[in-house]
Enzyme design. Structure first.
Site, short mmCIF file in Angstrom:
data_model
loop_
_atom_site.label_atom_id
_atom_site.label_comp_id
_atom_site.label_asym_id
_atom_site.label_seq_id
_atom_site.Cartn_x
_atom_site.Cartn_y
_atom_site.Cartn_z
N LYS A 22 -11.91 -2.88 8.82
CA LYS A 22 -10.83 -3.80 9.25
C LYS A 22 -9.50 -3.05 9.36
CE LYS A 22 -8.72 -6.27 5.95
NZ LYS A 22 -7.26 -6.11 5.88
N ASN A 23 -9.16 -2.30 8.31
CA ASN A 23 -7.85 -1.65 8.31
C ASN A 23 -7.73 -0.58 9.38
OD1 ASN A 23 -7.05 -3.26 6.24
ND2 ASN A 23 -6.99 -1.68 4.67
N ARG A 123 6.07 -6.21 -1.00
CA ARG A 123 5.53 -5.25 -0.03
C ARG A 123 6.56 -5.10 1.06
NH1 ARG A 123 -0.57 -6.45 1.62
NH2 ARG A 123 -0.43 -4.35 2.50
#
Ligand code: UD1
Length: 423
Positions: A22-23, A123
């Site tokens: 996915k990443n 983040r």
């Protein structure tokens, strides 16, 4: 909302196949926007984040289609006419922020929602924004949106990432390849997903020097051709299965479709616990056999090739079954321990102090209802439930569906007892 009902304990025994990453897929999809031609990426996992990002891309007027039965994704960039990414989609998935770099690169302007909060603490995206500014883009913030624009050609510039960041590296490379006369990125991320992304751009015609090193130099090209690419296997899914296979003394699994070179030092850490971890000669599959007694091995997360933050929850979960005390320190995301109290409900002994989880085993785990809080925490609860006595209900598994393709089918096929039900 779905939940898992898991009966344990069940050893796992057999063969597993890793899905596409996915990443790694998300930045490749963003890269396709830089070309006006048709692109195709294969080995794309059927995951919620892929559907969400496809919608974000479609919102720009680009024709993007996920041929999910074939794990194939295609896109025709010629129709892109709206350089925007709205809040209602970006808030669902932080990686949508890659649209900022992709749209700036392609159109010279972009309006992209700021991603907002995250389940694992702060983040920030400050480095993405500072880097784009250093590259020569004019940046402003209005109503929760970043608005940015720049001329066709940006003058030579350089920027140092401190700390190194996967997302910022991707955004800055996306914004540079079609526009910056010369952009030098220092302390660029070295994660395999970033390396693959740069190689894919190079295959499209981008001029990027230093791929695989921490200094990238990018020089403007005027056009890129479409991408035709096989996405890499998911190294975090591979690592998750390797760790899951260590937890029950009767477990032994062979995990196929991996790349040994992308696993960093994980296999060495696994062997230190007493488990057997053997690769085939090509490094494309690995057999993991659980030890009789797990030796407690402490880990500390770090940028690649260090221990990945995306595997620390799984490692801490495995350590609940080790004999003794060990520490899991997260130096990348210091608040990423929401799984600890949930594992505590199953009987685990984990004490979190600042950014370190101290895990004392061996504790027998007993089934209970637990709540998924984020993607990697959720998979850890599933792993714990597979060695816990009795029934565990893992609630809110939509987090899992963002990052693990067909997890319950894969694990059930090798001995786990997992049922998905509607809550
Ligand atoms: C990516 C991964 C995520 C993984 C993380 C670290 C995707 C979609 N996500 O996230 O699964 O856990 O890498 O390997 O690929 N930072 C700043 N300012 C910024 C950006 C980052 O200070 O502008 C800091 C972060 O707080 C963190 C560190 O840099 O401490 C690394 O974060 P980063 O590599 O950017 O993570 P993501 O790209 O968000």
């Amino acid at each position: 909302m779905d939940k898992f009902i898991i009966q344990g304990p069940t050893p796992i025994h057999g063969e597993l196949h890793v899905s596409g990453s996915k990443n790694a897929a998300l930045p490749l999809m963003a890269a396709c926007l830089l070309s006006e031609e048709r692109s195709e990426i294969r080995n794309i996992p059927r995951l919620q984040d892929i559907y969400t990002f496809t919608k974000v891309i479609q919102g720009t007027g680009t024709q993007a289609t996920f041929h999910q039965e074939e794990n194939r994704w295609t896109c025709d960039g010629s129709t892109l006419d709206t350089p925007e990414a709205p809040y209602d989609l970006v808030r669902k998935m932080r990686a949508s922020f890659y649209m900022l770099g992709a749209l700036l690169g392609r159109c010279g302007e972009a309006r992209v929602s700021l991603p907002g909060g995250c389940a694992w603490g702060p983040r920030p995206v400050d480095l993405h924004l500072k880097g784009l500014e250093a590259m020569g883009y004019k940046m402003s913030q209005k109503g929760g949106y970043i608005e940015a624009k720049g001329p066709d050609t940006l003058p030579p510039s350089s920027f140092t990432l401190q700390p190194s960041s996967v997302g910022a590296t991707i955004n800055l490379v996306l914004a540079a390849v079609l526009r910056s006369e010369s952009f030098r990125l220092v302390n660029a991320a070295l994660e395999p997903d970033v390396v693959q992304f740069c190689e894919a751009l190079q295959a499209m015609g981008a001029d990027i020097d230093g791929i695989g090193s921490s200094t990238l130099t990018i020089r403007k090209v005027t056009r890129l051709k479409g991408l035709d690419w096989d996405n890499s296997p998911d190294r975090i899914e591979a690592g998750t299965f390797m760790i899951a296979a260590m937890m029950h003394p009767d477990s032994v699994c062979t995990i196929h479709g991996i790349r040994r070179s992308e696993l960093g030092g994980l296999a060495d850490d696994i062997r230190l616990t007493g488990a057997i971890c053997e690769f085939n000669s090509e490094g494309t599959s690995v057999r993991v056999k659980a030890p009789e007694r797990i030796t407690p091995i402490s880990v500390r997360t770090d940028i690649y090739p260090g221990f990945p933050t995306d595997l620390q929850a799984q490692w801490a979960t495995m350590l609940t079954q080790a004999h003794g005390t060990s520490a899991v320190e997260d130096r990348i995301y210091e608040d990423r321990f929401s799984y600890a109290p949930e594992l505590g409900r199953l009987g685990a002994n984990i004490e979190v102090k600042h950014n370190v989880a101290w895990v004392t085993g061996h504790t027998p785990l007993n089934g209970a209802s637990v709540m998924s809080t984020d993607l990697r925490a959720s998979v850890s609860l599933v792993m714990a439930a597979m060695v816990a006595q009795g029934q565990t209900d893992v609630l809110r598994v939509y987090h899992l569906d963002r990052g693990y393709e067909a997890l319950e089918a894969k694990l059930t096929a090798i001995g786990a007892n997992i049922e998905r039900v509607k809550e």
